[in-house]
Design a protein around this motif. Structure first.
Motif, PDB file in Angstrom:
ATOM      1  N   GLN A   1       4.720   4.041   2.461  1.00 50.14           N
ATOM      2  CA  GLN A   1       4.873   5.344   3.113  1.00 50.14           C
ATOM      3  C   GLN A   1       5.241   6.420   2.106  1.00 50.14           C
ATOM      4  O   GLN A   1       4.716   7.535   2.163  1.00 50.14           O
ATOM      5  CB  GLN A   1       5.932   5.280   4.202  1.00 50.14           C
ATOM      6  N   MET A   2       6.174   6.105   1.202  1.00 55.73           N
ATOM      7  CA  MET A   2       6.597   7.091   0.196  1.00 55.73           C
ATOM      8  C   MET A   2       5.425   7.533  -0.682  1.00 55.73           C
ATOM      9  O   MET A   2       5.334   8.694  -1.057  1.00 55.73           O
ATOM     10  CB  MET A   2       7.709   6.527  -0.692  1.00 55.73           C
ATOM     11  N   LEU A   3       4.563   6.589  -1.022  1.00 54.49           N
ATOM     12  CA  LEU A   3       3.453   6.876  -1.929  1.00 54.49           C
ATOM     13  C   LEU A   3       2.151   7.184  -1.185  1.00 54.49           C
ATOM     14  O   LEU A   3       1.119   7.386  -1.822  1.00 54.49           O
ATOM     15  CB  LEU A   3       3.236   5.690  -2.878  1.00 54.49           C
ATOM     16  N   ASP A   4       2.220   7.222   0.137  1.00 55.35           N
ATOM     17  CA  ASP A   4       1.044   7.490   0.966  1.00 55.35           C
ATOM     18  C   ASP A   4      -0.098   6.555   0.584  1.00 55.35           C
ATOM     19  O   ASP A   4      -1.215   6.973   0.313  1.00 55.35           O
ATOM     20  CB  ASP A   4       0.629   8.961   0.851  1.00 55.35           C
ATOM     21  N   SER A   5       0.221   5.269   0.525  1.00 55.30           N
ATOM     22  CA  SER A   5      -0.739   4.231   0.144  1.00 55.30           C
ATOM     23  C   SER A   5      -0.687   3.106   1.157  1.00 55.30           C
ATOM     24  O   SER A   5       0.193   3.057   2.014  1.00 55.30           O
ATOM     25  CB  SER A   5      -0.395   3.672  -1.237  1.00 55.30           C
ATOM     26  N   GLY A   6      -1.591   2.162   1.006  1.00 50.32           N
ATOM     27  CA  GLY A   6      -1.601   0.989   1.858  1.00 50.32           C
ATOM     28  C   GLY A   6      -0.719  -0.110   1.306  1.00 50.32           C
ATOM     29  O   GLY A   6      -0.342  -0.112   0.124  1.00 50.32           O
ATOM     30  N   LEU A   7      -0.410  -1.064   2.166  1.00 51.93           N
ATOM     31  CA  LEU A   7       0.451  -2.174   1.776  1.00 51.93           C
ATOM     32  C   LEU A   7      -0.203  -3.019   0.686  1.00 51.93           C
ATOM     33  O   LEU A   7       0.458  -3.434  -0.265  1.00 51.93           O
ATOM     34  CB  LEU A   7       0.785  -3.034   3.000  1.00 51.93           C
ATOM     35  N   ARG A   8      -1.492  -3.268   0.798  1.00 49.45           N
ATOM     36  CA  ARG A   8      -2.183  -4.063  -0.223  1.00 49.45           C
ATOM     37  C   ARG A   8      -2.174  -3.353  -1.575  1.00 49.45           C
ATOM     38  O   ARG A   8      -2.060  -3.992  -2.627  1.00 49.45           O
ATOM     39  CB  ARG A   8      -3.615  -4.354   0.211  1.00 49.45           C
ATOM     40  N   THR A   9      -2.275  -2.035  -1.560  1.00 50.22           N
ATOM     41  CA  THR A   9      -2.214  -1.262  -2.803  1.00 50.22           C
ATOM     42  C   THR A   9      -0.849  -1.432  -3.463  1.00 50.22           C
ATOM     43  O   THR A   9      -0.753  -1.623  -4.678  1.00 50.22           O
ATOM     44  CB  THR A   9      -2.493   0.222  -2.529  1.00 50.22           C
ATOM     45  N   ILE A  10       0.202  -1.374  -2.657  1.00 52.30           N
ATOM     46  CA  ILE A  10       1.569  -1.526  -3.181  1.00 52.30           C
ATOM     47  C   ILE A  10       1.764  -2.925  -3.756  1.00 52.30           C
ATOM     48  O   ILE A  10       2.321  -3.087  -4.838  1.00 52.30           O
ATOM     49  CB  ILE A  10       2.609  -1.226  -2.082  1.00 52.30           C
TER      50      ILE A  10
ATOM     51  N   GLY B   1      -0.519  -4.870  -4.969  1.00 48.41           N
ATOM     52  CA  GLY B   1      -1.290  -4.927  -6.212  1.00 48.41           C
ATOM     53  C   GLY B   1      -0.611  -4.182  -7.348  1.00 48.41           C
ATOM     54  O   GLY B   1      -0.594  -4.651  -8.492  1.00 48.41           O
ATOM     55  N   MET B   2      -0.049  -3.006  -7.038  1.00 50.44           N
ATOM     56  CA  MET B   2       0.656  -2.238  -8.068  1.00 50.44           C
ATOM     57  C   MET B   2       1.868  -3.005  -8.578  1.00 50.44           C
ATOM     58  O   MET B   2       2.154  -2.995  -9.778  1.00 50.44           O
ATOM     59  CB  MET B   2       1.084  -0.871  -7.512  1.00 50.44           C
ATOM     60  N   ASP B   3       2.588  -3.675  -7.663  1.00 51.10           N
ATOM     61  CA  ASP B   3       3.753  -4.464  -8.066  1.00 51.10           C
ATOM     62  C   ASP B   3       3.326  -5.617  -8.962  1.00 51.10           C
ATOM     63  O   ASP B   3       3.934  -5.865 -10.011  1.00 51.10           O
ATOM     64  CB  ASP B   3       4.499  -4.972  -6.840  1.00 51.10           C
ATOM     65  N   ALA B   4       2.266  -6.313  -8.574  1.00 53.01           N
ATOM     66  CA  ALA B   4       1.783  -7.450  -9.370  1.00 53.01           C
ATOM     67  C   ALA B   4       1.290  -7.003 -10.742  1.00 53.01           C
ATOM     68  O   ALA B   4       1.433  -7.732 -11.726  1.00 53.01           O
ATOM     69  CB  ALA B   4       0.666  -8.173  -8.621  1.00 53.01           C
ATOM     70  N   ALA B   5       0.734  -5.787 -10.826  1.00 50.40           N
ATOM     71  CA  ALA B   5       0.215  -5.271 -12.090  1.00 50.40           C
ATOM     72  C   ALA B   5       1.302  -4.615 -12.948  1.00 50.40           C
ATOM     73  O   ALA B   5       1.026  -4.176 -14.063  1.00 50.40           O
ATOM     74  CB  ALA B   5      -0.900  -4.263 -11.821  1.00 50.40           C
ATOM     75  N   GLY B   6       2.522  -4.521 -12.425  1.00 48.42           N
ATOM     76  CA  GLY B   6       3.616  -3.924 -13.198  1.00 48.42           C
ATOM     77  C   GLY B   6       3.568  -2.413 -13.234  1.00 48.42           C
ATOM     78  O   GLY B   6       4.012  -1.794 -14.197  1.00 48.42           O
ATOM     79  N   LYS B   7       3.054  -1.810 -12.174  1.00 53.01           N
ATOM     80  CA  LYS B   7       2.958  -0.350 -12.133  1.00 53.01           C
ATOM     81  C   LYS B   7       4.073   0.293 -11.322  1.00 53.01           C
ATOM     82  O   LYS B   7       4.172   1.507 -11.285  1.00 53.01           O
ATOM     83  CB  LYS B   7       1.600   0.064 -11.559  1.00 53.01           C
TER      84      LYS B   7
END
Length: 93
Positions: free
Chosen positions: A37-46, A48-54
Motif C-alpha cells: 500500500q505504501m509503495l502503491d504496488s502489488g503483493l507479488r511485486t513486494i 520479489g523486491m524483498d527477495a532481490a534485496g531492493k
C-alpha cells in the motif's frame, strides 16, 4: 409499596469516574500488504523486491515478516536505494 427513589448526590460530591478510553496508537510495524500500500504496488511485486534485496531488511518476529514503518519512510525519503546501500548508510549514522 415503596416509591421509586432517585439517588441524590450532595452538591460538593464529584461526579462518578468515567471509564477512560485508551488512545489508539499508530502501528510501528507493517507486513508485506502494508508495504504494498505504501509503495502503491502489488503483493507479488513486494515479495520479489524483498527477495532481490531492493527493500530494507525486514524483521522476523515468530513466523511473521514485518518492516518498520519509520524505516520505510526514511528509505523512501533517501530515494529507495538497494538494501546493501541502505544498510551501509544506516551503519554510518
Amino acid at each position: 409499596m415503596q416509591a421509586d427513589t432517585i439517588p441524590i448526590r450532595p452538591p460538593n460530591d464529584p461526579p462518578p469516574a468515567r471509564k477512560r478510553r485508551r488512545q489508539k496508537l499508530p502501528p510501528l510495524l507493517t507486513g508485506a500488504n502494508g508495504v504494498a500500500q505504501m509503495l502503491d504496488s502489488g503483493l507479488r511485486t513486494i515479495r520479489g523486491m524483498d527477495a532481490a534485496g531492493k527493500l530494507p531488511k525486514p524483521l522476523r518476529l515468530g513466523g511473521k515478516v514485518l518492516w518498520s514503518i519509520d524505516e520505510l519512510k526514511a528509505w523512501i525519503a533517501a530515494g529507495a536505494p538497494p538494501r546493501d546501500v541502505w544498510e551501509a548508510r544506516k551503519a554510518i549514522r
